[in-house]
Enzyme design. Structure first.
Site, short mmCIF file in Angstrom:
data_model
loop_
_atom_site.label_atom_id
_atom_site.label_comp_id
_atom_site.label_asym_id
_atom_site.label_seq_id
_atom_site.Cartn_x
_atom_site.Cartn_y
_atom_site.Cartn_z
N PRO A 1 0.83 -1.21 0.00
CA PRO A 1 0.00 0.00 0.00
C PRO A 1 0.86 1.25 0.00
O PRO A 1 1.95 1.28 0.57
CB PRO A 1 -0.80 -0.12 1.31
CG PRO A 1 -0.81 -1.58 1.60
CD PRO A 1 0.52 -2.10 1.13
N CYS A 2 0.38 2.30 -0.65
CA CYS A 2 1.14 3.55 -0.80
C CYS A 2 0.88 4.44 0.41
O CYS A 2 -0.25 4.76 0.73
CB CYS A 2 0.68 4.25 -2.09
SG CYS A 2 1.17 5.95 -2.25
N GLN A 3 1.95 4.82 1.08
CA GLN A 3 1.83 5.72 2.23
C GLN A 3 2.85 6.85 2.10
O GLN A 3 3.97 6.64 1.66
CB GLN A 3 2.11 4.95 3.53
CG GLN A 3 1.09 3.84 3.81
CD GLN A 3 1.69 2.81 4.76
OE1 GLN A 3 2.58 2.07 4.40
NE2 GLN A 3 1.17 2.78 5.97
N LEU B 1 0.24 6.41 -7.63
CA LEU B 1 1.48 6.51 -6.87
C LEU B 1 2.46 7.44 -7.57
O LEU B 1 3.26 8.13 -6.91
CB LEU B 1 2.11 5.12 -6.70
CG LEU B 1 3.49 5.07 -6.04
CD1 LEU B 1 3.46 5.69 -4.65
CD2 LEU B 1 4.00 3.64 -5.97
#
Length: 413
Positions: free
Chosen positions: A149-151, A193
């Site tokens: 997941p993109c954080q 992203l």
């Protein structure tokens, strides 16, 4: 060479293409907008079309030449092993397996998704655990893959690099890279992203992976041109360990698409969500390929509520799919108001097996859990055929032997 053959070999403007094919410019623009054909760009950014692609599409839309849906597999298996993190229901893992790569370990925290993997591939080493609890220092594999997941990260202490990402799932992915030291790393994520936090998130990820000893490249891959009946885009990062003398390769887009009609041919009957009576009455007013603009004004306002007054196309609302196009990107819920995925002909959401076909899962691949949980697993998956194409590129990189017809090969070694 005849005039027709000269055109076939040329880059055609939209006007030239329309004249040769005897179709209107609006028709070609519509084909491009729907993702049925690609517009290419020359070095001056001028748009042109490939004659053979347009000709093939016109023939296909007439029903004379369908490519046909199939799940891609290679008979040639390799000794190369993959560790996959955040494995989900196995779309990427199965695609890499079908390409010829072996499975060393899969890590998935969700119990239902992990059970799905175990049911379908009991010989795979599936670890149902939080990735933070796993020590990878003794794991051996040529490839590490995963869709973390993109954080966003804190940039106040960016000079700390790898340690700055602690507490994020990217840190766990990077930790696995550091401990396993695979020859090839693969990471996939949503298209967004690339621009997340004005590009800083992706830039930091690439910088950290580079510091761990890899040269990297990324591309946004469009599944609809890679044997998937779906307009799904994924950002794919590929890294090669610095001591490995090989090129980086990405799948080359094909010059055809797979329609929903082809993908759903003889699809097995299965469970699925249902509309309420009121919702069904509304969706019956929407024609094939249509959406909320097909509704009468008063019905439209009532159905859409506050969204009616917002800017933007809102094209996912009250959306019925089209037989002759790839599907819109599947979501975790086909009846969700903002991202409707209604069957092209029947007034109902797509079923579980229809969802799976559009994601290029085989009919034998079973999903564990409630209907809602199964939709979520499928909607979150990497399309299997997309995984296959990526897998063939990885094998080519490991063997240092490339197929230029099906791969985009980057020159840097």
């Amino acid at each position: 060479m005849s005039a027709q053959n000269e055109f076939a070999a040329a880059r055609l403007s939209i006007a030239e293409a329309g004249n040769i094919l005897n179709v209107s410019l609006d028709t070609i623009r519509r084909w491009e907008k729907k993702g049925l054909v690609k517009a290419h760009r020359d070095k001056n950014k001028h748009r042109f079309f490939n004659f053979e692609e347009l000709k093939r599409l016109k023939t296909k839309l007439s029903g004379e030449n369908n490519i046909g849906f199939k799940i891609l597999t290679s008979e040639q298996k390799t000794p190369f092993k993959v560790v996959e993190l955040f494995a989900g229901a196995g779309g990427l893992a199965l695609g890499l397996h079908n390409a010829g790569l072996g499975c060393e370990m899969l890590v998935e925290i969700d119990k239902n998704a992990a059970t799905t993997l175990k049911i379908n591939k009991p010989d795979w080493n599936v670890i149902n655990s939080d990735i933070g609890n796993i020590d990878f220092s003794l794991v051996k594999a040529e490839v590490l893959s995963g869709g973390f997941p993109c954080q966003a990260f804190s940039y106040a202490g960016k000079r700390l690099g790898f340690e700055d990402t602690r507490g994020t799932l990217f840190f766990e992915y990077a930790r696995a890279v550091k401990q396993i030291k695979p020859q090839i790393i693969l990471a996939e994520n949503v298209k967004g992203l690339e621009k997340h936090d004005n590009g800083r998130t992706l830039s930091t990820m690439l910088e950290i992976l580079s510091e761990l000893g890899y040269r990297l490249a990324y591309r946004i891959l469009r599944a609809q041109y890679l044997d998937v009946a779906q307009k799904r885009e994924r950002l794919v990062i590929i890294g090669v360990r610095n001591d490995l003398q090989t090129h980086i390769a990405f799948p080359r887009e094909q010059d055809y698409t797979i329609s929903i009609r082809e993908a759903l041919h003889n699809v097995p009957v299965s469970n699925g969500q249902n509309y309420t009576d009121r919702k069904k009455q509304i969706m019956q007013l929407v024609s094939e390929g249509g959406y909320w603009r097909d509704l009468p004004e008063e019905v439209r306002k009532k159905y859409m509520g506050a969204s009616y007054y917002l800017s933007g196309g809102k094209t996912g609302m009250a959306r019925r799919l089209s037989w002759d196009e790839p599907s819109l990107t599947l979501t975790c819920n086909p009846a969700q108001k903002q991202t409707e995925r209604c069957h092209p002909a029947e007034t109902r959401p797509l079923t579980i097996r229809e969802y799976a076909r559009i994601q290029s899962f085989p009919d034998s691949w079973q999903f564990h859990g409630s209907v809602g949980c199964q939709y979520k697993q499928i909607g979150n998956a990497v399309p299997v055929n997309l995984g296959y194409h990526i897998g063939r590129c990885i094998i080519a990189m490991l063997n240092n032997s490339f197929d230029e017809h099906n791969m985009v090969i980057l020159s840097e070694r």
